[in-house]
Write a protein that holds these residues in place. Structure first.
Motif, short mmCIF file in Angstrom:
data_model
loop_
_atom_site.label_atom_id
_atom_site.label_comp_id
_atom_site.label_asym_id
_atom_site.label_seq_id
_atom_site.Cartn_x
_atom_site.Cartn_y
_atom_site.Cartn_z
N SER A 274 10.84 -0.79 6.38
CA SER A 274 10.62 -1.21 5.00
C SER A 274 9.74 -2.46 4.90
O SER A 274 10.13 -3.54 5.39
CB SER A 274 11.97 -1.50 4.34
N ARG B 162 9.40 -4.19 2.31
CA ARG B 162 10.21 -5.15 1.53
C ARG B 162 11.07 -5.99 2.46
O ARG B 162 11.13 -7.23 2.33
CB ARG B 162 11.09 -4.37 0.55
N GLN C 125 10.68 -10.24 3.46
CA GLN C 125 11.74 -11.22 3.23
C GLN C 125 12.36 -11.73 4.53
O GLN C 125 12.72 -12.90 4.63
CB GLN C 125 12.80 -10.61 2.32
N ALA D 273 16.16 -2.99 -2.33
CA ALA D 273 15.20 -2.15 -3.05
C ALA D 273 15.75 -1.85 -4.44
O ALA D 273 16.96 -1.75 -4.62
CB ALA D 273 14.97 -0.84 -2.29
N PRO E 235 6.37 -3.69 -0.93
CA PRO E 235 7.23 -4.82 -0.57
C PRO E 235 7.85 -5.50 -1.79
O PRO E 235 7.62 -6.68 -2.05
CB PRO E 235 6.28 -5.75 0.19
N VAL E 236 8.64 -4.73 -2.55
CA VAL E 236 9.25 -5.21 -3.80
C VAL E 236 10.77 -5.10 -3.69
O VAL E 236 11.30 -4.05 -3.32
CB VAL E 236 8.77 -4.39 -5.01
N GLY E 237 11.46 -6.18 -4.01
CA GLY E 237 12.91 -6.17 -4.08
C GLY E 237 13.34 -6.52 -5.49
O GLY E 237 12.65 -7.27 -6.19
N VAL F 139 8.32 -10.16 -4.58
CA VAL F 139 7.18 -9.45 -4.00
C VAL F 139 6.60 -10.36 -2.93
O VAL F 139 6.51 -11.57 -3.13
CB VAL F 139 6.09 -9.15 -5.06
N THR G 248 3.94 -8.79 4.02
CA THR G 248 4.88 -8.39 5.06
C THR G 248 5.06 -9.45 6.15
O THR G 248 6.08 -9.44 6.85
CB THR G 248 4.46 -7.06 5.70
N ARG H 186 0.36 -4.19 2.89
CA ARG H 186 1.39 -3.25 3.27
C ARG H 186 1.27 -2.82 4.72
O ARG H 186 1.79 -1.80 5.12
CB ARG H 186 1.34 -1.99 2.38
#
Length: 326
Positions: free
Chosen positions: A132, A134, A138, A202, A252-254, A277, A280, A324
């Protein structure tokens, strides 16, 4: 019990073939049996996301785990389908209805690490597996905030495969959804439930979606009794944010919407939506939050997501989503 009038004697429930999908679909099947007094047969369907060995960002991510199930619904081969909500495209599917979103499981991510370690205890340069972007964004940002470096390693596969990388010594740790581990009865293998302040899930993570054909009004009305209004409002806000960012489930969005407690009595007075956002590599991250009224209607929840997306875009979120690379 809901009246079973006009419903078939046996219902066919479409599900992916993975152990996790079968486990969560089996749980829904039992709820449906108790609700409407009909037998429910699980129909295993292979999706493109199950057969492709490429990483999700490379094959598009959005819809790869649901398209085959939706095709089977529209063709009348199954009566209902169960999806992990985070896998659903944010756009409505023509001819289908999202009949129910049951009470959400724990939305957090879980760490499975060597020697029972937490993220903070992992050695500098630790290799952590996840497919992932996301999570990569993080986790790298979290490590940087502690003055440390990690290597995020792209992996795919089922729970056994992923945890196997740790058991074999190939990786120091992997990150999985806590909800999936719990539904498989394997949450005890997690060495840490990662706080959402460090790693936002997510959009829709931990929630299930039950779909049926829009014309099957009797079934849709029956399944609606499994719907949890708060979960639906929360995931509506999260998915509205994702849609307004024009991002798919591999971006990459939570996001996470939760009740906000106030006062000595700790009454729920607001719905708090957080979004993130990032690139990576974790170098750049946009994290923001917003609050709205609760209980929120679907329209209010969607508006909350769009409002936060506008604020995040104004802070440069669009440029970060272009990063990404896995």
């Amino acid at each position: 019990m809901t009246s079973p009038t006009a419903l078939p004697t046996a219902l066919k429930l479409g599900t992916r073939r993975s152990a996790l999908a079968m486990a969560q679909s089996g749980q829904v099947a039992e709820q449906v049996r108790q609700l409407i007094g009909r037998s429910v047969e699980l129909v295993e369907i292979t999706t493109y996301g199950d057969t492709s060995r490429e990483h999700l960002a490379q094959i598009g991510g959005t819809g790869v785990f649901v398209s085959a199930l939706r095709d089977a619904l529209l063709a009348g081969k199954i009566d209902l389908a169960v999806h992990s909500l985070k896998d659903l495209p944010t756009a409505d599917a023509e001819g289908l209805t999202l009949a129910a979103i049951p009470v959400r499981e724990d939305p957090r991510d879980a760490l499975v690490a060597r020697d029972g370690l937490s993220f903070e205890q992992l050695p500098d340069g630790a290799r952590i597996g996840t497919g992932s972007p996301r999570r990569m964004a993080q986790l790298n940002h979290w490590a940087r905030s502690m003055g440390r470096a990690i290597e995020t390693v792209p992996i795919r596969g089922n729970v056994d495969t992923r945890i196997g990388y740790v058991a074999s010594g190939d990786l120091h740790a992997v990150v999985l959804a806590a909800a999936g581990l719990n539904r498989l009865g394997r949450l005890g293998e997690a060495t840490q439930l990662i706080p959402t302040d460090a790693l936002l899930p997510a959009p829709g993570q931990g929630a299930l979606a039950i779909e049926c054909a829009a014309h099957n009004v009797v079934l849709a009305d029956a399944l609606a009794e499994l719907d949890d209004p708060f979960t639906r409002a929360a995931v509506t806000a999260e998915r509205s944010l994702l849609a307004a960012l024009e991002a798919g489930c591999s971006a990459p969005v939570g996001a996470l919407a939760e009740p906000h407690f106030q006062g000595a009595a700790e009454r729920v007075t607001e719905l708090r939506l957080r979004g993130v956002v990032g690139t990576t590599d974790g170098v750049e991250l946009v994290q923001m939050s917003i609050t709205g009224p609760t209980p929120a209607t679907r329209t209010e929840a969607a508006a909350l997501g769009r409002e936060l997306a506008d604020e995040m875009l104004a802070k440069g979120a669009a440029g970060l989503m272009g990063e990404r690379d896995l």
